[in-house]
Design a protein around this motif. Structure first.
Motif, PDB file in Angstrom:
ATOM      1  N   SER A   1       0.848  -1.196   0.000  1.00 26.91           N
ATOM      2  CA  SER A   1       0.000   0.000   0.000  1.00 26.91           C
ATOM      3  C   SER A   1       0.883   1.244   0.000  1.00 26.91           C
ATOM      4  CB  SER A   1      -0.938  -0.018   1.208  1.00 26.91           C
ATOM      5  OG  SER A   1      -0.205  -0.002   2.410  1.00 26.91           O
ATOM      6  N   PRO A   2       0.423   2.326  -0.623  1.00 26.16           N
ATOM      7  CA  PRO A   2       1.287   3.495  -0.822  1.00 26.16           C
ATOM      8  C   PRO A   2       1.667   4.274   0.425  1.00 26.16           C
ATOM      9  CG  PRO A   2      -0.917   3.906  -1.679  1.00 26.16           C
ATOM     10  CD  PRO A   2      -0.869   2.473  -1.278  1.00 26.16           C
ATOM     11  N   LEU A   3       0.821   4.317   1.450  1.00 29.16           N
ATOM     12  CA  LEU A   3       1.125   5.154   2.604  1.00 29.16           C
ATOM     13  C   LEU A   3       1.742   4.388   3.769  1.00 29.16           C
ATOM     14  CD1 LEU A   3      -2.007   7.489   2.689  1.00 29.16           C
ATOM     15  CD2 LEU A   3       0.210   7.905   1.629  1.00 29.16           C
ATOM     16  N   SER A   4       1.134   3.287   4.158  1.00 28.10           N
ATOM     17  CA  SER A   4       1.578   2.570   5.354  1.00 28.10           C
ATOM     18  C   SER A   4       2.607   1.487   5.072  1.00 28.10           C
ATOM     19  CB  SER A   4       0.372   1.927   6.044  1.00 28.10           C
ATOM     20  OG  SER A   4      -0.162   0.887   5.229  1.00 28.10           O
ATOM     21  N   GLY A   5       2.699   1.032   3.831  1.00 27.34           N
ATOM     22  CA  GLY A   5       3.608  -0.059   3.504  1.00 27.34           C
ATOM     23  C   GLY A   5       3.029  -1.430   3.849  1.00 27.34           C
ATOM     24  N   ASN A   6       1.757  -1.467   4.226  1.00 28.07           N
ATOM     25  CA  ASN A   6       1.086  -2.745   4.468  1.00 28.07           C
ATOM     26  C   ASN A   6       0.625  -3.303   3.119  1.00 28.07           C
ATOM     27  OD1 ASN A   6       1.095  -3.068   7.431  1.00 28.07           O
ATOM     28  ND2 ASN A   6      -0.063  -1.154   7.392  1.00 28.07           N
ATOM     29  N   GLN A   7      -0.299  -4.246   3.107  1.00 28.07           N
ATOM     30  CA  GLN A   7      -0.781  -4.813   1.838  1.00 28.07           C
ATOM     31  C   GLN A   7      -1.897  -3.950   1.260  1.00 28.07           C
ATOM     32  OE1 GLN A   7      -0.951  -9.107   1.402  1.00 28.07           O
ATOM     33  NE2 GLN A   7      -3.050  -8.915   0.660  1.00 28.07           N
ATOM     34  N   GLU A   8      -1.825  -3.699  -0.021  1.00 31.04           N
ATOM     35  CA  GLU A   8      -2.809  -2.860  -0.690  1.00 31.04           C
ATOM     36  C   GLU A   8      -4.189  -3.510  -0.720  1.00 31.04           C
ATOM     37  OE1 GLU A   8      -2.319  -0.239  -4.534  1.00 31.04           O
ATOM     38  OE2 GLU A   8      -2.737  -2.319  -5.111  1.00 31.04           O
ATOM     39  N   VAL A   9      -5.222  -2.699  -0.497  1.00 27.12           N
ATOM     40  CA  VAL A   9      -6.618  -3.099  -0.665  1.00 27.12           C
ATOM     41  C   VAL A   9      -7.206  -2.121  -1.676  1.00 27.12           C
ATOM     42  CG1 VAL A   9      -8.881  -3.260   0.459  1.00 27.12           C
ATOM     43  CG2 VAL A   9      -6.846  -4.083   1.639  1.00 27.12           C
ATOM     44  N   SER A  10      -7.937  -2.657  -2.646  1.00 28.10           N
ATOM     45  CA  SER A  10      -8.482  -1.812  -3.701  1.00 28.10           C
ATOM     46  C   SER A  10      -9.872  -2.294  -4.088  1.00 28.10           C
ATOM     47  CB  SER A  10      -7.545  -1.842  -4.919  1.00 28.10           C
ATOM     48  OG  SER A  10      -7.438  -3.172  -5.408  1.00 28.10           O
ATOM     49  N   ALA A  11     -10.416  -1.696  -5.116  1.00 31.76           N
ATOM     50  CA  ALA A  11     -11.698  -2.111  -5.678  1.00 31.76           C
ATOM     51  C   ALA A  11     -11.409  -2.745  -7.030  1.00 31.76           C
ATOM     52  CB  ALA A  11     -12.616  -0.908  -5.835  1.00 31.76           C
ATOM     53  N   PHE A  12     -12.104  -3.853  -7.329  1.00 30.23           N
ATOM     54  CA  PHE A  12     -11.785  -4.617  -8.533  1.00 30.23           C
ATOM     55  C   PHE A  12     -13.044  -5.228  -9.123  1.00 30.23           C
ATOM     56  CE2 PHE A  12     -10.594  -8.701 -10.507  1.00 30.23           C
ATOM     57  CZ  PHE A  12      -9.692  -8.262 -11.460  1.00 30.23           C
ATOM     58  N   GLY A  13     -13.029  -5.438 -10.422  1.00 32.61           N
ATOM     59  CA  GLY A  13     -14.121  -6.124 -11.095  1.00 32.61           C
ATOM     60  C   GLY A  13     -15.114  -5.157 -11.709  1.00 32.61           C
ATOM     61  N   GLU A  14     -16.110  -5.739 -12.347  1.00 34.13           N
ATOM     62  CA  GLU A  14     -17.173  -4.979 -12.992  1.00 34.13           C
ATOM     63  C   GLU A  14     -18.513  -5.598 -12.619  1.00 34.13           C
ATOM     64  OE1 GLU A  14     -16.951  -2.238 -14.974  1.00 34.13           O
ATOM     65  OE2 GLU A  14     -14.776  -2.181 -14.755  1.00 34.13           O
ATOM     66  N   ALA A  15     -19.457  -4.782 -12.198  1.00 36.03           N
ATOM     67  CA  ALA A  15     -20.816  -5.237 -11.875  1.00 36.03           C
ATOM     68  C   ALA A  15     -20.808  -6.393 -10.881  1.00 36.03           C
ATOM     69  CB  ALA A  15     -21.563  -5.617 -13.147  1.00 36.03           C
ATOM     70  N   GLY A  16     -19.892  -6.350  -9.912  1.00 31.88           N
ATOM     71  CA  GLY A  16     -19.833  -7.374  -8.875  1.00 31.88           C
ATOM     72  C   GLY A  16     -19.087  -8.632  -9.262  1.00 31.88           C
ATOM     73  N   GLU A  17     -18.606  -8.690 -10.505  1.00 34.99           N
ATOM     74  CA  GLU A  17     -17.846  -9.862 -10.949  1.00 34.99           C
ATOM     75  C   GLU A  17     -16.368  -9.536 -10.905  1.00 34.99           C
ATOM     76  OE1 GLU A  17     -19.362 -12.740 -11.278  1.00 34.99           O
ATOM     77  OE2 GLU A  17     -21.211 -11.639 -10.848  1.00 34.99           O
ATOM     78  N   GLY A  18     -15.585 -10.395 -10.272  1.00 28.88           N
ATOM     79  CA  GLY A  18     -14.151 -10.184 -10.150  1.00 28.88           C
ATOM     80  C   GLY A  18     -13.434 -11.516 -10.166  1.00 28.88           C
ATOM     81  N   ASP A  19     -12.619 -11.781  -9.134  1.00 27.18           N
ATOM     82  CA  ASP A  19     -11.913 -13.052  -9.053  1.00 27.18           C
ATOM     83  C   ASP A  19     -11.764 -13.490  -7.603  1.00 27.18           C
ATOM     84  OD1 ASP A  19      -9.729 -11.636  -7.960  1.00 27.18           O
ATOM     85  OD2 ASP A  19      -8.636 -11.581  -9.844  1.00 27.18           O
ATOM     86  N   TYR A  20     -11.042 -14.578  -7.390  1.00 28.64           N
ATOM     87  CA  TYR A  20     -10.899 -15.159  -6.050  1.00 28.64           C
ATOM     88  C   TYR A  20     -10.197 -14.235  -5.059  1.00 28.64           C
ATOM     89  CZ  TYR A  20      -6.018 -16.079  -7.179  1.00 28.64           C
ATOM     90  OH  TYR A  20      -4.695 -15.930  -7.504  1.00 28.64           O
ATOM     91  N   LEU A  21      -9.515 -13.210  -5.534  1.00 24.22           N
ATOM     92  CA  LEU A  21      -8.851 -12.264  -4.634  1.00 24.22           C
ATOM     93  C   LEU A  21      -9.828 -11.243  -4.040  1.00 24.22           C
ATOM     94  CD1 LEU A  21      -5.521 -11.740  -6.602  1.00 24.22           C
ATOM     95  CD2 LEU A  21      -5.860 -13.059  -4.502  1.00 24.22           C
ATOM     96  N   ASP A  22     -11.111 -11.418  -4.341  1.00 25.59           N
ATOM     97  CA  ASP A  22     -12.175 -10.590  -3.764  1.00 25.59           C
ATOM     98  C   ASP A  22     -12.793 -11.247  -2.527  1.00 25.59           C
ATOM     99  OD1 ASP A  22     -11.783  -9.042  -6.054  1.00 25.59           O
ATOM    100  OD2 ASP A  22     -13.547  -9.839  -7.074  1.00 25.59           O
ATOM    101  N   ASP A  23     -12.343 -12.430  -2.154  1.00 22.58           N
ATOM    102  CA  ASP A  23     -12.961 -13.198  -1.067  1.00 22.58           C
ATOM    103  C   ASP A  23     -12.329 -12.872   0.286  1.00 22.58           C
ATOM    104  OD1 ASP A  23     -14.485 -14.395  -3.039  1.00 22.58           O
ATOM    105  OD2 ASP A  23     -13.334 -16.258  -3.052  1.00 22.58           O
ATOM    106  N   TRP A  24     -13.197 -12.661   1.276  1.00 25.73           N
ATOM    107  CA  TRP A  24     -12.794 -12.333   2.647  1.00 25.73           C
ATOM    108  C   TRP A  24     -13.526 -13.267   3.604  1.00 25.73           C
ATOM    109  CZ3 TRP A  24      -9.292  -8.362   3.491  1.00 25.73           C
ATOM    110  CH2 TRP A  24      -9.006  -7.554   2.388  1.00 25.73           C
ATOM    111  N   THR A  25     -12.842 -13.751   4.632  1.00 25.49           N
ATOM    112  CA  THR A  25     -13.457 -14.605   5.643  1.00 25.49           C
ATOM    113  C   THR A  25     -13.952 -13.736   6.791  1.00 25.49           C
ATOM    114  OG1 THR A  25     -12.018 -16.443   5.068  1.00 25.49           O
ATOM    115  CG2 THR A  25     -13.055 -16.526   7.237  1.00 25.49           C
TER     116      THR A  25
END
Length: 142
Positions: A41-65
């Protein structure tokens, strides 16, 4: 944010979300999913979180437990979201952007759980559990 089933899974509206269940969070305004990957991530140096996909369709990297206590994610309880592929926790600390939106805080993924990665629903639409769930939960037959 709209809570949906994990990628390639069907989640019937009104079904309670179990602690330990994988979900997707889709931004209502853009139709993009909350997403993370192994970039810094650009400010903290942790892992980047972003918005991805179109109309709710993306990939397995959109999954959160959903990490919570008890059996189900209960409204008004604090909850954590752990990225299913990289194990980081969805977090916010204090780093703020100067642009494009002055004062906007950086949301990122942190490797360890802490006070910075508790989340709580503050407003929204609550769907009543389905009749099948209510019967399962409160079955009174002897």
């Amino acid at each position: 944010w709209r809570v949906r089933g994990r990628t390639a899974a069907v989640c019937q509206r009104g079904t309670p979300v179990r602690c330990g269940q994988a979900i997707r969070l889709t931004h209502l305004g853009t139709g993009r999913n909350l997403h993370s990957h192994r970039f810094t991530s650009p400010l903290s140096g942790n892992q980047e979180v972003s918005a991805f996909g179109e109309a709710g369709e993306g990939d397995y990297l959109d999954d959160w437990t959903v990490v919570c206590s008890g059996t189900y994610w209960v409204r008004d309880d604090e909850v954590r979201f752990q990225h299913t592929s990289t194990d980081v926790f969805l977090s916010v600390t204090g780093e703020q952007y100067g642009r494009p939106i002055h004062g906007q805080k950086e949301v990122h993924g942190m490797a360890t759980s802490s006070q910075n990665n508790y989340w709580k629903v503050m407003e929204g639409i609550f769907m009543q559990p389905s009749e099948a769930f209510q019967t399962e939960q409160y079955h009174a037959e002897l």
